[in-house]
Design a protein around this motif. Structure first.
Motif, mmCIF file in Angstrom:
data_model
loop_
_atom_site.group_PDB
_atom_site.id
_atom_site.type_symbol
_atom_site.label_atom_id
_atom_site.label_comp_id
_atom_site.label_asym_id
_atom_site.label_seq_id
_atom_site.Cartn_x
_atom_site.Cartn_y
_atom_site.Cartn_z
ATOM 1 N N LYS A 9 0.848 -1.191 0.000
ATOM 2 C CA LYS A 9 0.000 0.000 0.000
ATOM 3 C C LYS A 9 0.887 1.246 0.000
ATOM 4 C CE LYS A 9 -3.696 -2.311 2.585
ATOM 5 N NZ LYS A 9 -4.478 -2.305 3.860
ATOM 6 N N SER A 57 4.981 -0.469 4.485
ATOM 7 C CA SER A 57 3.522 -0.556 4.338
ATOM 8 C C SER A 57 2.919 -1.457 5.407
ATOM 9 C CB SER A 57 3.190 -1.091 2.939
ATOM 10 O OG SER A 57 1.816 -1.371 2.827
ATOM 11 N N GLU A 86 0.620 -0.484 8.800
ATOM 12 C CA GLU A 86 -0.692 -1.120 8.943
ATOM 13 C C GLU A 86 -0.851 -1.811 10.286
ATOM 14 O OE1 GLU A 86 -3.072 -4.942 7.006
ATOM 15 O OE2 GLU A 86 -1.580 -3.885 5.802
#
Length: 803
Positions: A201, A387, A391
């Motif tokens: 992401k 990423s 998260e």
């Protein structure tokens, strides 16, 4: 190395069973040594059901036990004795039924049986969390918050999940396959399917006290990437990540460290997270530290560093990590960590191997770096790791991605012919198929013609360096089993092509030399530096970075260093009559590069044969060795060579150089006594050293047959008195230059030096053999040829013809 079946499916789509996939992986070069079933919850909760405690009474014969009646959905309530302090009427619980097997978190699995406990019947077991492998708590039984009916299998309440794990015996050359993506790349070529590479992401950058990086040794650290992350919270990883790591035998630690392990086993790129609060001066410096510097590694062991160990240091130049090998105890991530620097680097394999061996350390990171990591994946690993950390642990990226890569590593270019593939495989493959397989393996092809092409090999394939490696790549995907074998197949069989494979030539000449009474020796590539110090020959030696002993610290610059050890060993054991040959190499440094040369060497010493009642023993001489060498060259199809006396050099007391069409084939001579004395050898040793590459380039295996001439050969003898500095080679060369048509061969049968001729002179007695293959020679023709030769010798060599 462990690879997960389910994890592989994330990278490539396939439907094959674990067993079938194991066969495919083995065929493509990743040998599967075993397949194990992995369960997220050991035992899969088989035989475990939801129960409800309908009554709970004190055990009449034990203060710490209770007698309960539990509804497990059967026609009758089950009597179960329970020792948990928190058991009570009305609870929903997990019950292990009779004949089920439970798998505790700690300890061995065991089967539940109907039993009597202190006189009371017990038909099952009300379970705690750790007794079912669901956690580590043993404070009491698990109390469920569920409306599931009694008797519902526990599998409906928990995500059990299962996987199959391949144990792969990875060979040292396959550094590219040390991850799930690496293994999937082979399957990509086998199935002809593209990879599904999960994309990280995207994340925003918020500049906040970024950590800078300085590299002081770019040779050993060609590329260094990383990023600063702040505001995160270190805690346990989510269930999905813990299950992935446990399935391949790793114990989860925390969300940050688990992410670095996940990236390592996903992409094959080792990563390391440093507590940013311990990176003093907000600087990372890659450098070496002083010899004997103390450094405590993650496992709490204090080590003394070598000045050769590359370290990742902070701004105070304190070591935080043994680069590419193992992190330090004081810089690692803990529960108090709120900011990190995430490192993703490419380290030189030789340096990592030396450090790991020096300190006897083997880690997942060093395992991969030693085999050759991918220099082009470091930034992709940073993006994926960042990423996932954002998260799972929150926080923000506090810097741009640092990427120091001053000299990008170039892809290798290999020129190869299609014939080379057919020759080594033993089968003619379609040219398009060869190109297709290589392309699916990410090996690009250029300049493709009917005869060959140029292969462009990606940097992560450090093992593919030569044409034979490309053949192996094609064959392991095409399938070894697809190459048919003839009924009369033998170990000596290969596809028949008109090329001379070096090992076949070597085998052929070995048989020839064995027939001449020579024995083959094979000696070490490493040698004792004292030999070189006392008698330096061959150039600048290559020193070992991590020698196994003080006696073997350099690679031999000449084959004689180790061969003379064999000669001395035999002489010292009363075996003085020796005839040795060796196919070996010498090594040296030249213009800051390493050079390796292949040689065929000979060693002759002692008597020609043992004494017997028929003949007196005779010592081996220079001419005995010369006869062997020249005979071998003739056998190899290398004729009409030039024999030139060599200048007195460092190795020989005297000798000759052998040339063919201006190309030097080798040198032959008597070894100096100063060299022999180092080994305690007191008898003469004659030595020849032939350039193996030159021999191969001129080698001809075809034997030329000619019918015996119908017309006779004529012999004429000459006695020449010449200056001592005139060699027989000079006489021979002039003769064949003058009489190219009729002169068939020459033979030197006597050499005299003494008081019967002028001082500084020597006399040669030579036979000249003349022949015309198409007619009988006349006296007139013979006299004409011999007169021309005598005139030539008188004019050019100052010869006196003794008539």
């Amino acid at each position: 190395m462990k690879i997960s079946y389910n994890w592989l499916k994330e990278y490539i789509d396939f439907s094959e069973s674990p067993e079938k996939l194991g066969d495919i992986l083995t065929q493509t070069g990743l040998e599967v040594e075993g397949i194990e079933k992995a369960e997220k919850i050991p035992g899969g909760l088989k035989g475990i059901v939801v129960g409800e405690v309908m009554s709970c009474e004190q055990h009449p014969n034990a203060d710490k036990l209770k007698v309960t009646k539990v509804d497990i959905g059967a026609s009758e309530l089950s009597d179960i004795v329970c020792g948990a302090p928190n058991v009570a009427t009305g609870q929903k619980v997990l019950v292990a039924t009779v004949n089920s097997t439970i798998h505790p978190t700690n300890g061995e699995p065991f089967k539940i049986k109907k039993a009597k406990i202190r006189g009371e019947v017990s038909e099952g077991m009300i379970c705690a969390e750790d007794e079912l492998g669901l956690g580590t708590s043993h404070e009491g039984i698990m109390v469920l918050d569920t409306d599931k009916p009694n008797g519902t299998p526990a599998i409906e309440l928990f995500e059990t999940g299962e996987d199959h794990i391949f144990e792969i015996g990875l060979t040292p050359n396959r550094g590219d396959a040390t991850s799930h993506m690496g293994s999937a790349r082979d399957l990509k070529a086998y199935f002809r399917k593209e990879l599904n590479i999960p994309q990280p992401k995207s994340f925003d950058i918020k500049e906040d006290q970024p950590i800078s990086v300085r590299i002081e040794d770019h040779d050993r650290c060609p590329r260094f990437s990383g990023i600063t992350i702040r505001g995160l919270k270190v805690q346990s990883s989510p269930d999905w990540l813990q299950w992935k790591l446990r399935s391949i035998g790793l114990e989860p630690i925390n969300n940050v460290v688990d992410v670095t392990n996940y990236v390592l086993h996903s992409l094959g790129q080792p990563m390391h997270a440093y507590d940013a609060a311990l990176v003093k001066g907000d600087k990372i410096i890659v450098k070496t530290l002083e010899d004997k510097t103390s450094f405590t590694t993650l496992e709490g062991k204090e080590r003394k560093l070598s000045k050769e160990d590359l370290m990742v240091c902070n701004g105070a130049e304190e070591g935080m990590c043994m680069a590419g090998v193992l992190g330090g105890l004081k810089s690692g991530v803990t529960e108090e960590t709120t900011a990190i620097f995430l490192e993703s680097a490419y380290w030189n394999a030789d340096g990592i191997r030396s450090t790991a061996q020096r300190h006897t350390i083997s880690t997942d990171a060093s395992f991969r770096y030693e085999r050759g990591a991918d220099p082009e994946i470091t930034v992709a690993a940073v993006k994926l790791g960042t990423s996932l950390i954002l998260e799972l642990a929150g926080g923000y990226a506090a810097s741009e991605i640092v990427d120091i890569y001053p000299e990008p590593i170039k892809e290798k270019e290999i020129e190869v012919t299609f014939q080379h593939f057919h020759w080594l495989i033993g089968k003619t493959l379609d040219h398009k198929l060869i190109i297709e397989i290589l392309n699916w393996l990410d090996i690009k092809t250029e300049n493709v013609t009917e005869t060959g092409f140029k292969a462009i090999v990606p940097a992560y394939r450090s093992d593919v360096t030569r044409p034979a490696d490309l053949v192996e790549e094609v064959l392991r995907i095409y399938g070894f089993n697809e190459v048919e074998l003839d009924e009369d197949f033998s170990s000596e069989y290969l596809a028949e092509f008109n090329e001379h494979e070096p090992y076949r030539v070597q085998e052929d000449l070995s048989k020839f030399l064995a027939g001449q009474g020579y024995s083959e020796i094979l000696t070490n590539s490493l040698t004792n530096p004292k030999y070189y110090e006392k008698f330096p020959i061959g150039g600048e030696p290559v020193e070992m970075l991590n020698p196994s002993s003080e006696e073997l610290t350099i690679m031999k610059t000449s084959p004689v260093y180790t061969a003379l050890e064999s000669v001395a060993y035999n002489i010292n054991r009363r075996n003085p009559n020796l005839k040795f040959f060796e196919f070996g190499r010498s090594y040296k440094k030249e213009d800051q590069k390493y050079k390796e040369t292949e040689w065929l060497s000979f060693y002759l010493t002692g008597n020609t044969k043992e004494a017997n009642w028929l003949d007196e023993p005779r010592k081996n001489s220079f001419h005995d060795l010369s006869t062997t060498v020249m005979g071998m060259l003739k056998y190899s199809g290398i004729r009409k060579t030039e024999i030139i006396p060599s200048e007195k050099g460092t190795l020989y007391e005297y000798g000759v150089v052998i040339k063919k069409e201006g190309k030097m084939l080798g040198i032959l001579g008597k070894l100096k006594k100063e060299l022999l004395s180092i080994y305690g050898i007191k008898q003469d040793v004659f030595h020849a050293q032939l350039d193996w590459e030159a021999i191969l380039s001129l080698y001809k295996s075809d034997i030329a047959y000619e019918p015996i001439p119908k017309f006779p050969e004529v012999k004429r003898d000459l006695s020449l008195v010449l200056d001592k500095n005139v060699s027989y080679a000079d006489i021979q060369q002039l003769a064949f230059k003058q009489e190219k048509k009729l002169l068939n061969r020459m033979n030197l049968f006597s050499v005299y030096e003494g008081d019967k001729i002028e001082k500084g002179k020597k006399a040669y007695a030579i036979s000249f053999f003349l022949q015309d293959k198409f007619k009988t020679l006349t006296d007139k023709q013979i006299d004409k040829s011999m007169n021309a030769l005598m005139s030539l010798y008188e004019k050019q060599l100052g010869a006196v013809i003794r008539k």
